[in-house]
Design a protein around this motif. Sequence first.
Motif, short mmCIF file in Angstrom:
data_model
loop_
_atom_site.label_atom_id
_atom_site.label_comp_id
_atom_site.label_asym_id
_atom_site.label_seq_id
_atom_site.Cartn_x
_atom_site.Cartn_y
_atom_site.Cartn_z
N ARG A 159 1.75 -0.15 5.04
CA ARG A 159 1.16 -0.92 6.15
C ARG A 159 0.46 -2.20 5.70
O ARG A 159 0.13 -3.04 6.52
N TRP A 160 0.19 -2.34 4.40
CA TRP A 160 -0.58 -3.45 3.88
C TRP A 160 0.08 -4.01 2.62
O TRP A 160 0.72 -3.27 1.88
N PRO A 175 -8.16 2.42 5.40
CA PRO A 175 -6.70 2.52 5.59
C PRO A 175 -6.24 2.21 7.01
O PRO A 175 -5.06 1.93 7.22
N ARG A 213 -5.68 -11.95 7.21
CA ARG A 213 -5.72 -11.51 5.81
C ARG A 213 -7.18 -11.47 5.43
O ARG A 213 -8.00 -12.20 5.99
N GLY A 216 -7.30 -2.08 6.97
CA GLY A 216 -6.93 -2.87 5.80
C GLY A 216 -8.07 -3.71 5.26
O GLY A 216 -7.92 -4.41 4.28
N ARG A 217 -9.23 -3.61 5.89
CA ARG A 217 -10.39 -4.40 5.47
C ARG A 217 -11.18 -3.67 4.38
O ARG A 217 -11.13 -2.44 4.31
N PRO A 247 -1.76 -7.42 6.73
CA PRO A 247 -0.94 -6.38 7.35
C PRO A 247 0.54 -6.60 7.07
O PRO A 247 0.98 -7.72 6.83
N SER A 306 0.86 -1.18 0.00
CA SER A 306 0.00 0.00 0.00
C SER A 306 0.90 1.23 0.00
O SER A 306 2.08 1.15 0.37
N VAL A 336 -5.72 -8.86 1.15
CA VAL A 336 -4.91 -7.82 1.80
C VAL A 336 -4.49 -8.37 3.15
O VAL A 336 -5.30 -8.98 3.86
N ILE A 393 -10.94 0.31 0.55
CA ILE A 393 -10.17 -0.29 1.63
C ILE A 393 -10.06 0.72 2.76
O ILE A 393 -9.69 1.88 2.54
N TRP A 401 -2.90 -0.44 -5.96
CA TRP A 401 -3.47 0.51 -4.99
C TRP A 401 -3.70 1.87 -5.63
O TRP A 401 -2.93 2.31 -6.48
#
Length: 166
Positions: free
Chosen positions: A75-76, A135, A100, A138-139, A93, A71, A91, A133, A113
């Motif tokens: 972070r992702w 931020p 995930r 991450g979901r 972490p 990302s 996705v 997503i 992204w």
Amino acid sequence: MITALLLSLGALAAAPAAQDPVPTKLLRFPDVHGERVVFCYAGDLWTAPSTGGTAARLTAHPGLELFPRFSPDGRWVAYASSESGAAEVYVRPYPEAGGRWQVSDGGGRFPTWSDDGRELYYHDTSRLWAVGIDPTSGRPSSRPQVLFETSEILGELCRIVRTGGH
């Protein structure tokens, strides 16, 4: 002179391979963020310092993990995995291990992204998709939506830019 050169090359080709280094397997689909690189090796995702050094495995799932992308904030990591039997986009972490989240529904590859990290684009065999997503987690923050249909997507060769129009 040419005959002597050809004979020398022939002798080199016939020489034993005892001095050859251990063959390197293919490291594929690298993506760099800052001082880290994520890449595919032997069907899993790995990360290493971008300046070189020891690699650490990120995934060890059945199936193949391919096309990793950091990302924008690092972070992702988004990637495609065939662990369910079909390629889907996930996705996870970074750098922490842990959960995930599947973000595609019905197939997906080549995640990319948005510049602000709030959208993830991917494609299946005939459509380009976008999914929101969150931020911070991450979901997915929205369901995947088709941006357009096409008979051919260039995958990682194209850059997606959201302009506000359609």
